[in-house]
Enzyme design. Structure first.
Site, PDB file in Angstrom:
ATOM      1  N   TYR A 117      29.998  48.706  49.251  1.00 36.23           N
ATOM      2  CA  TYR A 117      30.236  47.485  48.522  1.00 36.23           C
ATOM      3  C   TYR A 117      31.844  47.597  48.416  1.00 36.23           C
ATOM      4  CZ  TYR A 117      31.198  43.785  45.211  1.00 36.23           C
ATOM      5  OH  TYR A 117      31.440  42.527  44.956  1.00 36.23           O
ATOM      6  N   TRP A 119      35.575  44.931  48.747  1.00 35.43           N
ATOM      7  CA  TRP A 119      36.276  43.567  49.255  1.00 35.43           C
ATOM      8  C   TRP A 119      37.219  44.074  50.491  1.00 35.43           C
ATOM      9  CZ3 TRP A 119      38.063  38.720  46.823  1.00 35.43           C
ATOM     10  CH2 TRP A 119      36.996  38.109  46.089  1.00 35.43           C
TER      11      TRP A 119
HETATM   12  N1  LIG Z   1      43.923  38.671  39.764  1.00 32.65           N
HETATM   13  C1  LIG Z   1      42.608  38.960  40.090  1.00 32.65           C
HETATM   14  N2  LIG Z   1      41.893  37.825  40.467  1.00 32.65           N
HETATM   15  C2  LIG Z   1      40.499  38.106  40.352  1.00 32.65           C
HETATM   16  C3  LIG Z   1      40.066  39.691  40.780  1.00 32.65           C
HETATM   17  C4  LIG Z   1      40.979  40.488  40.359  1.00 32.65           C
HETATM   18  O1  LIG Z   1      40.615  41.800  40.638  1.00 32.65           O
HETATM   19  N3  LIG Z   1      42.237  40.217  39.979  1.00 32.65           N
HETATM   20  N4  LIG Z   1      38.793  39.647  41.199  1.00 32.65           N
HETATM   21  C5  LIG Z   1      38.036  38.672  41.685  1.00 32.65           C
HETATM   22  C6  LIG Z   1      36.428  39.018  41.732  1.00 32.65           C
HETATM   23  S1  LIG Z   1      35.980  40.025  42.824  1.00 32.65           S
HETATM   24  C7  LIG Z   1      36.014  38.281  40.979  1.00 32.65           C
HETATM   25  S2  LIG Z   1      34.113  38.683  40.829  1.00 32.65           S
HETATM   26  C8  LIG Z   1      36.232  37.299  39.829  1.00 32.65           C
HETATM   27  C9  LIG Z   1      35.538  37.500  38.456  1.00 32.65           C
HETATM   28  O2  LIG Z   1      35.625  36.564  37.532  1.00 32.65           O
HETATM   29  P1  LIG Z   1      35.056  36.818  36.211  1.00 32.65           P
HETATM   30  O3  LIG Z   1      34.054  38.001  36.476  1.00 32.65           O
HETATM   31  O4  LIG Z   1      34.789  35.574  35.752  1.00 32.65           O
HETATM   32  O5  LIG Z   1      36.289  37.430  35.480  1.00 32.65           O
HETATM   33  P2  LIG Z   1      36.788  38.591  34.262  1.00 32.65           P
HETATM   34  O6  LIG Z   1      38.068  38.554  34.227  1.00 32.65           O
HETATM   35  O7  LIG Z   1      35.903  39.880  34.498  1.00 32.65           O
HETATM   36  O8  LIG Z   1      35.847  37.766  33.169  1.00 32.65           O
HETATM   37  C10 LIG Z   1      36.473  36.391  32.547  1.00 32.65           C
HETATM   38  C11 LIG Z   1      36.737  36.445  31.295  1.00 32.65           C
HETATM   39  O9  LIG Z   1      35.587  36.510  30.582  1.00 32.65           O
HETATM   40  C12 LIG Z   1      35.598  36.789  29.314  1.00 32.65           C
HETATM   41  N5  LIG Z   1      34.553  37.308  28.796  1.00 32.65           N
HETATM   42  C13 LIG Z   1      34.066  38.657  28.752  1.00 32.65           C
HETATM   43  N6  LIG Z   1      32.886  38.719  28.030  1.00 32.65           N
HETATM   44  C14 LIG Z   1      32.577  37.530  27.197  1.00 32.65           C
HETATM   45  C15 LIG Z   1      31.725  36.992  26.625  1.00 32.65           C
HETATM   46  O10 LIG Z   1      30.479  37.637  26.204  1.00 32.65           O
HETATM   47  N7  LIG Z   1      31.739  35.746  26.115  1.00 32.65           N
HETATM   48  C16 LIG Z   1      32.780  34.891  26.669  1.00 32.65           C
HETATM   49  N8  LIG Z   1      33.012  33.696  26.173  1.00 32.65           N
HETATM   50  N9  LIG Z   1      33.555  35.281  27.210  1.00 32.65           N
HETATM   51  C17 LIG Z   1      33.741  36.608  27.713  1.00 32.65           C
HETATM   52  C18 LIG Z   1      36.724  38.144  29.270  1.00 32.65           C
HETATM   53  O11 LIG Z   1      37.814  37.653  28.315  1.00 32.65           O
HETATM   54  C19 LIG Z   1      37.299  37.677  30.725  1.00 32.65           C
HETATM   55  O12 LIG Z   1      38.845  37.633  30.724  1.00 32.65           O
HETATM   56  O13 LIG Z   1      37.758  37.235  39.653  1.00 32.65           O
HETATM   57  C20 LIG Z   1      38.233  37.114  40.932  1.00 32.65           C
HETATM   58  N10 LIG Z   1      39.684  37.075  40.735  1.00 32.65           N
HETATM   59  N1  LIG Z   2      34.052  47.727  34.186  1.00 29.53           N
HETATM   60  C1  LIG Z   2      33.835  46.904  35.304  1.00 29.53           C
HETATM   61  N2  LIG Z   2      34.093  47.458  36.294  1.00 29.53           N
HETATM   62  C2  LIG Z   2      33.988  46.458  37.408  1.00 29.53           C
HETATM   63  C3  LIG Z   2      34.237  45.236  37.298  1.00 29.53           C
HETATM   64  C4  LIG Z   2      34.175  44.409  35.809  1.00 29.53           C
HETATM   65  O1  LIG Z   2      34.480  43.379  35.276  1.00 29.53           O
HETATM   66  N3  LIG Z   2      34.111  45.553  34.721  1.00 29.53           N
HETATM   67  N4  LIG Z   2      34.318  44.076  38.241  1.00 29.53           N
HETATM   68  C5  LIG Z   2      33.410  44.595  39.454  1.00 29.53           C
HETATM   69  C6  LIG Z   2      33.712  43.489  40.437  1.00 29.53           C
HETATM   70  S1  LIG Z   2      33.352  41.679  40.115  1.00 29.53           S
HETATM   71  C7  LIG Z   2      34.166  43.902  41.744  1.00 29.53           C
HETATM   72  S2  LIG Z   2      34.239  42.739  42.938  1.00 29.53           S
HETATM   73  C8  LIG Z   2      34.484  45.425  41.947  1.00 29.53           C
HETATM   74  C9  LIG Z   2      35.649  45.648  43.107  1.00 29.53           C
HETATM   75  O2  LIG Z   2      35.805  46.807  43.335  1.00 29.53           O
HETATM   76  P1  LIG Z   2      36.237  47.683  44.618  1.00 29.53           P
HETATM   77  O3  LIG Z   2      35.181  47.634  45.608  1.00 29.53           O
HETATM   78  O4  LIG Z   2      36.706  48.943  44.119  1.00 29.53           O
HETATM   79  O5  LIG Z   2      37.114  46.776  45.097  1.00 29.53           O
HETATM   80  P2  LIG Z   2      38.721  46.927  46.104  1.00 29.53           P
HETATM   81  O6  LIG Z   2      39.634  47.620  45.009  1.00 29.53           O
HETATM   82  O7  LIG Z   2      39.002  45.773  46.435  1.00 29.53           O
HETATM   83  O8  LIG Z   2      38.449  48.010  47.107  1.00 29.53           O
HETATM   84  C10 LIG Z   2      38.585  47.697  48.227  1.00 29.53           C
HETATM   85  C11 LIG Z   2      38.993  49.232  49.124  1.00 29.53           C
HETATM   86  O9  LIG Z   2      38.989  48.956  50.394  1.00 29.53           O
HETATM   87  C12 LIG Z   2      40.238  49.650  50.889  1.00 29.53           C
HETATM   88  N5  LIG Z   2      40.724  48.578  52.100  1.00 29.53           N
HETATM   89  C13 LIG Z   2      41.537  47.506  52.256  1.00 29.53           C
HETATM   90  N6  LIG Z   2      41.689  47.308  53.460  1.00 29.53           N
HETATM   91  C14 LIG Z   2      40.906  48.220  54.224  1.00 29.53           C
HETATM   92  C15 LIG Z   2      40.528  48.275  55.752  1.00 29.53           C
HETATM   93  O10 LIG Z   2      41.054  47.366  56.305  1.00 29.53           O
HETATM   94  N7  LIG Z   2      39.796  49.193  56.110  1.00 29.53           N
HETATM   95  C16 LIG Z   2      39.362  50.097  55.079  1.00 29.53           C
HETATM   96  N8  LIG Z   2      38.552  51.119  55.711  1.00 29.53           N
HETATM   97  N9  LIG Z   2      39.353  49.903  53.929  1.00 29.53           N
HETATM   98  C17 LIG Z   2      40.302  48.934  53.355  1.00 29.53           C
HETATM   99  C18 LIG Z   2      40.996  49.531  49.728  1.00 29.53           C
HETATM  100  O11 LIG Z   2      42.245  50.225  50.140  1.00 29.53           O
HETATM  101  C19 LIG Z   2      40.266  49.705  48.653  1.00 29.53           C
HETATM  102  O12 LIG Z   2      40.377  51.111  48.227  1.00 29.53           O
HETATM  103  O13 LIG Z   2      34.829  46.025  40.867  1.00 29.53           O
HETATM  104  C20 LIG Z   2      33.651  46.027  39.874  1.00 29.53           C
HETATM  105  N10 LIG Z   2      33.780  46.908  38.524  1.00 29.53           N
HETATM  106 MO   LIG Z   3      33.905  40.536  42.135  1.00 32.97          MO
END
Ligand SMILES: Nc1nc2c(c(=O)[nH]1)N[C@H]1C(S)=C(S)[C@@H](COP(=O)(O)OP(=O)(O)OC[C@H]3O[C@@H](n4cnc5c(=O)[nH]c(N)nc54)[C@H](O)[C@@H]3O)O[C@H]1N2
Ligand SMILES: Nc1nc2c(c(=O)[nH]1)N[C@H]1C(S)=C(S)[C@@H](COP(=O)(O)OP(=O)(O)OC[C@H]3O[C@@H](n4cnc5c(=O)[nH]c(N)nc54)[C@H](O)[C@@H]3O)O[C@H]1N2
Ligand SMILES: [Mo]
Length: 773
Positions: A117, A119
């Site tokens: 898993y 991105w």
């Molecule tokens: N800049 C930036 N943008 C991203 C990402 C990133 O790493 N950086 N990640 C991307 C990815 S992979 C994903 S999946 C999406 C994630 O999108 P989301 O999962 O929606 O993003 P989060 O920031 O984890 O959560 C959104 C907000 O929900 C609020 N929240 C938490 N718990 C609760 C609750 O119980 N009730 C209510 N009402 N609110 C709550 C928190 O204040 C939080 O800021 O974002 C994407 N966009």
């Molecule tokens: N506590 C908590 N934990 C969370 C979340 C949360 O809301 N709360 N959010 C979750 C969510 S929604 C997500 S999506 C995950 C995301 O979490 P991660 O899966 O950790 O996401 P990235 O940091 O995007 O990891 C991508 C990796 O790929 C590497 N990479 C980039 N380009 C290339 C390439 O071309 N080749 C190779 N081999 N590697 C490459 C980057 O250097 C990086 O190490 O985290 C989750 N974890």
């Molecule tokens: Mo995500």
């Protein structure tokens, strides 16, 4: 003097143009993007940063003693070897585990975890996860996969059951235009954080959400941000901010639903025509089935808003055109199905779903792509081959899988068993950033025989691997940028030649496949460039068929972005509303299910309900750990990627992630701006830089994900991540027996000022696997 031209490229956070000038990458946002993302400024650091991996590395213990479970993973040092030696070692190990051109019926891939898993990067061909899946399917006949995403598991599983194909439903309707033109009220659970809307999987050419919100607000539409963090919504005219206690949204929605029911404003016709099971839910709402009417007063006692506020919100929702939207964040926590299902139920009760600007959406505040019109042509994507292995895990059960082979688990109402994993192969993800309870993951990573990781930088995950293969970064390759709901196809041009050492994931896999006698099966005789030409073709022919312009491949790669047509047709929900029988939903009943026998059989309440989680501010545990940690997405980067870049580093303090908390809470604990604080519970501890902030609800501490995990044993604190990764303290528990998703968003913690000598944050390059001398 000739001008160096700007070339097109793309990232998950935006299309851009760039050129190398005297060893530095200069970037400009895409000219058609109204608000290019500040995350672009993280990219230049990657070109020549000391954190880049430059040679294949083999863990010393693995090299000396061979494959096998090994507690030294995470602390061992590494030996740099040539590519030939590294690929020979990998090929020999894969052969030992059964890889090759002829495979037994009982596929050896059942012992290989290839979920991988993460991105990785935005191009459609060099997407590392697609490459590793294709490779493992080719040489092992398949692999143990992971189901769902860290992003959405509880939400996706419940919506698939009660709404039907959540992904499609969320992606095929132009909600933003509808809101801008028609909504009177937008109830945004989790807000609509512009921070998150910077990003879409595969890239985004236009950051238009703020314009759309301004358009709506300018017309008098009221946005309601329902979130513990005020900046989950930009400042807008008429904006209303509500801060219920985290994890209590279901109670708030039930209180509103009760008010609608009590005041006769439930749209019975809508429920009758388009939904099933409301009667069962209504008995719960009124208290007939459990003795507790879910009145606004009842809800107030749980969520902390006043009963009057709850009544007022319900009255306003019923009075005009109301759109209800839920961010992923709410479902990335225990019983995360419930707020999503309840929001859908609330929207159905309001009955405005068939009207533009009314109804329900999921992830409008989470992904830049949601709510934009879908495309009318197919996009390039790498075929991954066939996975012949049946075994899988719900994506966030990785530690469970490695720690408990043979143990049973439930998922979508069925019981399965964890397989016995001997090889873990990861490319393009960073589990030692993203998974919960990282000490437990470290223990789990001692178990397999061999762990292989490809990355371009030395992350905490590479430090737990046996074999680390250095990959190029996207700027060093050609690719095609394309993403669902994004109207441009981007020729991603090579911006800079790769340094000596790193190789493209595709080339690494092609050479390994050759050593295993599977080269043609993996490459189909194509080079990278030939693959790009091949993958471009279906989009090109679809464009030509529609009578549109489409350059041939060579011209495309040299030239301009290609604009793609968007679909004009009605969305699934529009068709359903027009004829719910002919266009039935893909749920068991064909309708929206407000009660579900399938959900009940999986051991959950049969309808949306307030199910108390273990870790919320009203739980007994809060007496011990009185703060709710909100571990949300980071503003200055995508996950852990480019955490060393300019934008990400600019938001830290002394290299350490900032944790925001309510100023009154901070004052009570004697914590001032910039103090180092310790956030802890019985799972672990971390250090962060305190930032008292007015917009944070009391009892909440908000620390985004993304800091590179750097655990040190500190006297009096134990194993402590000194860089501030929240997953040092989050809980590795599934969202529920139904979905088993990631519940990392919310945990209970204690907070104190760190009064001992402050250890420095660990620099990114110090996290690189240590080379032995
Ligand atoms: N800049 C930036 N943008 C991203 C990402 C990133 O790493 N950086 N990640 C991307 C990815 S992979 C994903 S999946 C999406 C994630 O999108 P989301 O999962 O929606 O993003 P989060 O920031 O984890 O959560 C959104 C907000 O929900 C609020 N929240 C938490 N718990 C609760 C609750 O119980 N009730 C209510 N009402 N609110 C709550 C928190 O204040 C939080 O800021 O974002 C994407 N966009
Ligand atoms: N506590 C908590 N934990 C969370 C979340 C949360 O809301 N709360 N959010 C979750 C969510 S929604 C997500 S999506 C995950 C995301 O979490 P991660 O899966 O950790 O996401 P990235 O940091 O995007 O990891 C991508 C990796 O790929 C590497 N990479 C980039 N380009 C290339 C390439 O071309 N080749 C190779 N081999 N590697 C490459 C980057 O250097 C990086 O190490 O985290 C989750 N974890
Ligand atoms: Mo995500």
């Amino acid at each position: 003097m000739t001008q160096i031209p700007f070339l097109y490229h793309s990232s998950h956070w935006g299309t851009f143009r760039a050129r190398m000038v005297e060893g530095t990458l200069e970037l400009q946002g895409f000219e058609r993007d109204p608000a290019p993302s500040p995350l672009l400024q993280n990219i230049p650091a990657a070109i020549a940063h000391p954190v880049r991996l430059r040679q294949p590395l083999i863990r010393r213990g693995w090299l000396q003693d061979g494959p096998g479970p090994d507690p030294r993973r995470g602390t061992d040092d590494y030996v740099a070897v040539s590519w030939d030696r590294a690929l020979d070692l990998v090929a020999t190990e894969l052969q030992r585990l059964g890889a090759g051109p002829s495979l037994p019926a009982d596929l050896p891939g059942r012992h290989v975890f290839g979920g991988s898993y993460g991105w990785s990067s935005a191009g459609r061909f060099h997407h590392a996860q697609s490459q590793v899946h294709r490779f493992l399917n080719t040489v092992f006949g398949g692999y143990v996969r992971s189901a769902d995403t860290y992003s959405s598991a509880a939400g996706a599983v419940i919506l698939d059951l009660v709404w039907g194909d959540a992904k499609r439903m969320s992606r095929d309707q132009a909600f933003w235009d509808e809101i801008a033109e028609h909504s009177d009220l937008v109830l945004a659970f989790g807000g609509l954080p512009l921070r998150n809307l910077q990003v879409s999987p595969g890239g985004t050419s236009q950051h238009s959400a703020e314009n759309q919100m301004q358009r709506a607000a300018g017309r008098g539409c009221c946005f309601v941000s329902i979130s513990p963090v005020a900046d989950d919504m930009p400042d807008l005219p008429g904006l209303m901010r509500l801060q219920p206690r985290p994890a209590t949204d279901v109670a708030l929605m039930l209180g509103m639903a009760h008010r609608l029911q009590e005041t006769g404003r439930v749209d019975r016709d809508y429920l009758e025509r388009y939904t099933t099971g409301y009667d069962h839910f209504e008995r719960y709402l009124t208290g007939q089935s459990d003795g507790t009417p879910k009145t606004p007063e009842w809800a107030a006692g749980i969520c902390g808003l006043s009963a009057e506020t709850i009544r007022d919100l319900a009255d306003r929702a019923a009075a005009g055109r109301t759109h209800v939207t839920v961010a992923y964040g709410l479902q990335r926590s225990r019983h995360g199905e419930q707020p999503v299902w309840m929001a859908l139920t609330l929207a159905a009760m309001l009955g405005q779903w068939a009207l533009p600007g009314g109804g329900f959406s999921y992830s409008l505040g989470s992904m830049g792509s949601t709510g934009k019109p879908p495309l009318a042509v197919p996009l390039p994507s790498l075929p991954q081959g066939r996975n012949g292995v049946k075994g899988f895990i719900p994506v966030a059960r990785i530690s469970e899988l490695l720690l408990n082979p043979g143990k049973s688990f439930t998922y979508k109402g069925e019981t399965h068993r964890y397989g016995d994993i001997r090889l873990v192969y990861w490319a393009g993800g960073n589990p030692f950033h993203h998974h919960q309870d990282l000490s437990r993951l470290a223990e789990a990573f001692t178990r397999p025989d061999t762990i292989i990781v490809h990355d371009s930088v030395g992350t905490a995950t590479t430090r737990h691997a046996d074999i680390v293969l250095p990959a190029t970064i996207t700027a060093e390759r050609e690719d095609i940028g394309a993403a669902g709901n994004d109207p441009f196809l981007i020729p991603m041009q090579r911006l800079v030649d790769p340094p000596e050492g790193p190789r493209d994931d595709f080339d690494i896999f092609a050479d390994l496949a050759a050593r295993l006698g599977c080269k043609d099966a993996f490459t189909e005789g194509r080079s990278s460039r030939e693959w790009l030409a091949h993958l471009y073709e279906p989009t090109r022919s679809a464009l030509l068929e529609k009578g549109m312009q489409a350059p041939d491949f060579e011209a495309f790669m040299q030239g301009e972005v290609v604009e793609l047509p968007v679909s004009e047709g009605p969305s699934c929900m529009q068709r359903y509303h027009a004829d719910p029988v002919a266009n039935a939903l893909s749920t068991p009943s064909g309708k929206i299910e407000i009660s579900s026998a399938v959900v009940e059989r999986a051991g959950l309440p049969p309808h949306p309900a307030w199910v108390e989680p273990e870790e919320w501010l009203g739980a007994p545990q809060a007496a011990v750990n009185p703060f709710q940690l909100v571990a949300n997405q980071p503003r200055g980067k995508l996950h852990s990627q480019l955490d060393f870049g300019a934008t990400a580093m600019g938001l830290k303090r002394n290299g350490r992630e900032r944790a925001r908390m309510n100023p009154d809470d901070a004052a009570r604990l004697g914590i001032a701006e910039g103090d180092v604080i310790r956030i802890y519970n019985d799972r672990g501890a971390l250090l962060a830089a305190a930032e008292p902030a007015e917009g944070i609800a009391s009892g909440v501490v908000q620390l985004s994900t993304g800091a590179w995990y750097a655990p040190l044993d500190l006297p009096g604190s134990g194993r402590t991540c000194v860089n501030g990764n929240p997953n040092a303290v989050t809980s590795d528990i599934g969202t529920s027996p139904l979905s088993q998703g990631c519940a990392g968003q919310l945990s209970l913690v204690s907070v104190e000022r760190w009064s001992a000598a402050v250890p420095e944050a660990v620099a990114h390059e110090a996290i690189l696997p240590r080379k032995s001398v």
